[in-house]
Design a protein around this motif. Structure first.
Motif, PDB file in Angstrom:
ATOM      1  N   ASN A  39       0.841  -1.192   0.000  1.00 46.40           N
ATOM      2  CA  ASN A  39       0.000   0.000   0.000  1.00 46.40           C
ATOM      3  C   ASN A  39       0.880   1.246   0.000  1.00 46.40           C
ATOM      4  O   ASN A  39       1.828   1.345   0.781  1.00 46.40           O
ATOM      5  CB  ASN A  39      -0.911  -0.004   1.230  1.00 46.40           C
ATOM      6  CG  ASN A  39      -2.051   0.978   1.107  1.00 46.40           C
ATOM      7  OD1 ASN A  39      -1.864   2.184   1.210  1.00 46.40           O
ATOM      8  ND2 ASN A  39      -3.252   0.470   0.866  1.00 46.40           N
ATOM      9  N   ARG A  62      -3.495  -9.733  -0.667  1.00 43.33           N
ATOM     10  CA  ARG A  62      -4.250 -10.985  -0.577  1.00 43.33           C
ATOM     11  C   ARG A  62      -3.495 -12.030   0.246  1.00 43.33           C
ATOM     12  O   ARG A  62      -4.099 -12.789   1.009  1.00 43.33           O
ATOM     13  CB  ARG A  62      -4.536 -11.521  -1.979  1.00 43.33           C
ATOM     14  CG  ARG A  62      -5.499 -10.659  -2.797  1.00 43.33           C
ATOM     15  CD  ARG A  62      -5.870 -11.344  -4.103  1.00 43.33           C
ATOM     16  NE  ARG A  62      -6.616 -10.449  -4.965  1.00 43.33           N
ATOM     17  CZ  ARG A  62      -6.114  -9.850  -6.043  1.00 43.33           C
ATOM     18  NH1 ARG A  62      -4.854 -10.079  -6.401  1.00 43.33           N
ATOM     19  NH2 ARG A  62      -6.858  -9.042  -6.774  1.00 43.33           N
ATOM     20  N   LEU A 107     -11.220  -7.180  -2.491  1.00 45.82           N
ATOM     21  CA  LEU A 107      -9.887  -7.572  -2.946  1.00 45.82           C
ATOM     22  C   LEU A 107      -9.935  -8.702  -3.983  1.00 45.82           C
ATOM     23  O   LEU A 107      -8.934  -8.987  -4.633  1.00 45.82           O
ATOM     24  CB  LEU A 107      -9.040  -8.023  -1.757  1.00 45.82           C
ATOM     25  CG  LEU A 107      -8.034  -7.043  -1.173  1.00 45.82           C
ATOM     26  CD1 LEU A 107      -7.300  -7.678   0.011  1.00 45.82           C
ATOM     27  CD2 LEU A 107      -7.039  -6.540  -2.208  1.00 45.82           C
ATOM     28  N   TRP A 150      -8.822 -14.648  -2.729  1.00 44.21           N
ATOM     29  CA  TRP A 150      -7.543 -14.740  -2.041  1.00 44.21           C
ATOM     30  C   TRP A 150      -7.196 -16.184  -1.745  1.00 44.21           C
ATOM     31  O   TRP A 150      -6.161 -16.488  -1.214  1.00 44.21           O
ATOM     32  CB  TRP A 150      -7.580 -13.934  -0.725  1.00 44.21           C
ATOM     33  CG  TRP A 150      -8.761 -14.242   0.129  1.00 44.21           C
ATOM     34  CD1 TRP A 150      -8.964 -15.317   0.936  1.00 44.21           C
ATOM     35  CD2 TRP A 150      -9.938 -13.453   0.239  1.00 44.21           C
ATOM     36  NE1 TRP A 150     -10.175 -15.262   1.552  1.00 44.21           N
ATOM     37  CE2 TRP A 150     -10.801 -14.099   1.137  1.00 44.21           C
ATOM     38  CE3 TRP A 150     -10.360 -12.252  -0.324  1.00 44.21           C
ATOM     39  CZ2 TRP A 150     -12.056 -13.608   1.486  1.00 44.21           C
ATOM     40  CZ3 TRP A 150     -11.591 -11.762   0.021  1.00 44.21           C
ATOM     41  CH2 TRP A 150     -12.441 -12.429   0.909  1.00 44.21           C
ATOM     42  N   PHE A 152      -3.469   0.443  -2.965  1.00 38.95           N
ATOM     43  CA  PHE A 152      -2.808  -0.858  -3.038  1.00 38.95           C
ATOM     44  C   PHE A 152      -2.214  -1.043  -4.436  1.00 38.95           C
ATOM     45  O   PHE A 152      -2.919  -1.323  -5.406  1.00 38.95           O
ATOM     46  CB  PHE A 152      -3.778  -1.994  -2.716  1.00 38.95           C
ATOM     47  CG  PHE A 152      -3.877  -2.301  -1.254  1.00 38.95           C
ATOM     48  CD1 PHE A 152      -2.821  -2.905  -0.588  1.00 38.95           C
ATOM     49  CD2 PHE A 152      -5.020  -1.972  -0.542  1.00 38.95           C
ATOM     50  CE1 PHE A 152      -2.899  -3.175   0.773  1.00 38.95           C
ATOM     51  CE2 PHE A 152      -5.116  -2.231   0.804  1.00 38.95           C
ATOM     52  CZ  PHE A 152      -4.054  -2.838   1.478  1.00 38.95           C
ATOM     53  N   ARG A 185      -7.931   1.525  -0.502  1.00 36.27           N
ATOM     54  CA  ARG A 185      -8.180   0.545  -1.554  1.00 36.27           C
ATOM     55  C   ARG A 185      -7.436   0.899  -2.835  1.00 36.27           C
ATOM     56  O   ARG A 185      -6.783   0.049  -3.442  1.00 36.27           O
ATOM     57  CB  ARG A 185      -9.688   0.438  -1.829  1.00 36.27           C
ATOM     58  CG  ARG A 185     -10.498  -0.011  -0.630  1.00 36.27           C
ATOM     59  CD  ARG A 185     -11.952  -0.234  -0.984  1.00 36.27           C
ATOM     60  NE  ARG A 185     -12.755  -0.454   0.212  1.00 36.27           N
ATOM     61  CZ  ARG A 185     -13.954  -1.037   0.228  1.00 36.27           C
ATOM     62  NH1 ARG A 185     -14.491  -1.471  -0.912  1.00 36.27           N
ATOM     63  NH2 ARG A 185     -14.612  -1.191   1.354  1.00 36.27           N
ATOM     64  N   LYS A 201      -1.772  -5.812  -4.991  1.00 35.62           N
ATOM     65  CA  LYS A 201      -2.886  -6.528  -4.382  1.00 35.62           C
ATOM     66  C   LYS A 201      -2.537  -7.981  -4.097  1.00 35.62           C
ATOM     67  O   LYS A 201      -3.132  -8.605  -3.221  1.00 35.62           O
ATOM     68  CB  LYS A 201      -4.128  -6.416  -5.264  1.00 35.62           C
ATOM     69  CG  LYS A 201      -4.739  -5.029  -5.271  1.00 35.62           C
ATOM     70  CD  LYS A 201      -6.070  -5.011  -5.995  1.00 35.62           C
ATOM     71  CE  LYS A 201      -6.700  -3.623  -5.927  1.00 35.62           C
ATOM     72  NZ  LYS A 201      -8.009  -3.561  -6.611  1.00 35.62           N
TER      73      LYS A 201
END
Length: 236
Positions: A131, A196, A233, A236, A189, A186, A192
């Motif tokens: 992030n 995850r 997301l 994951w 990120f 969000r 990602k």
């Protein structure tokens, strides 16, 4: 009367203290909350310390010995120096990035994805990387079944912000029905896949409760809540 808002037990060997409201960038006002964890040997972990007052210090010392001071991201370091002056033998642990921001602090080891010596069997850590705003250390306090977030989950009550800030907060998902990941985090990120991977680790804890610095704590069904709130997301 206490000179801070609320002190309460959150589960076995874990307490929360709601401190004073602070002003952040652009005049946004944030409530503050820290967690206190008492380890099996009686040492205390102060997670994201709020402003230290004489009365708060006295009540903390009734619980045990302050041994660890934790800055779980690069946004929650405002009061670390004050606490370290009060408890110079305490070890200051921080998320990656704070060492570069706060050269004035005498930091111990950076937090990572391994258990801090002395926390084995009681507190586990995972870093949520990738992030652009900050890397956040998320903790799991096993005796109470509590996952502890800081800024990645937020929720403010209706009417907390006024004027244009209220509009920004609504668009940023900061005033949802339950704590959620703000929109700014969000979109920040850049990796990602890393997020995850961290989430898989967090979900493996099967949490019952979820605590955050800014928002209403989740006191039951924590695992289902986390799956729901991080659904954006993807798989994951």
């Amino acid at each position: 009367m206490r000179d801070y808002e609320m002190w309460q037990a959150f589960g076995p060997e874990i307490w929360t203290v709601d401190g004073p409201v602070v002003t952040a960038a652009a005049g946004f006002h944030y409530p503050t909350r820290m967690a206190i964890i008492r380890l099996g040997g009686g040492d205390l972990v102060i997670w994201s310390p709020v402003a230290l007052t004489p009365q708060l210090r006295g009540e903390v010392e009734m619980l045990g010995n302050v041994r660890y001071l934790v800055a779980p991201n690069t946004l929650h370091d405002s009061f670390i120096a004050d606490w370290h002056r009060a408890y110079p033998v305490a070890q200051v642990l921080a998320a990656p990035g704070l060492r570069e921001k706060r050269a004035d602090l005498r930091l111990g080891a950076d937090l990572g994805n391994t258990t801090v010596p002395g926390w084995t069997g009681e507190i586990e850590i995972v870093l949520v990387r990738g992030n652009r705003i900050t890397t956040e250390a998320v903790a799991f306090h096993r005796p109470s079944g509590t996952v502890i977030f800081t800024d990645l989950l937020q929720q403010f009550p209706p009417g907390w912000f006024k004027g244009w800030r209220a509009l920004v907060a609504r668009l940023d998902l900061m005033v949802a029905d339950e704590p959620s990941v703000p929109r700014k985090f969000r979109v920040a990120f850049s990796d990602k896949r890393a997020a995850r991977a961290a989430l898989r680790h967090i979900l493996a804890w099967r949490a019952d409760k979820v605590l955050m610095a800014h928002g209403t704590p989740i006191t039951r069904g924590g695992h289902a809540y986390l799956k729901r709130t991080f659904a954006w997301l993807g798989k994951w």
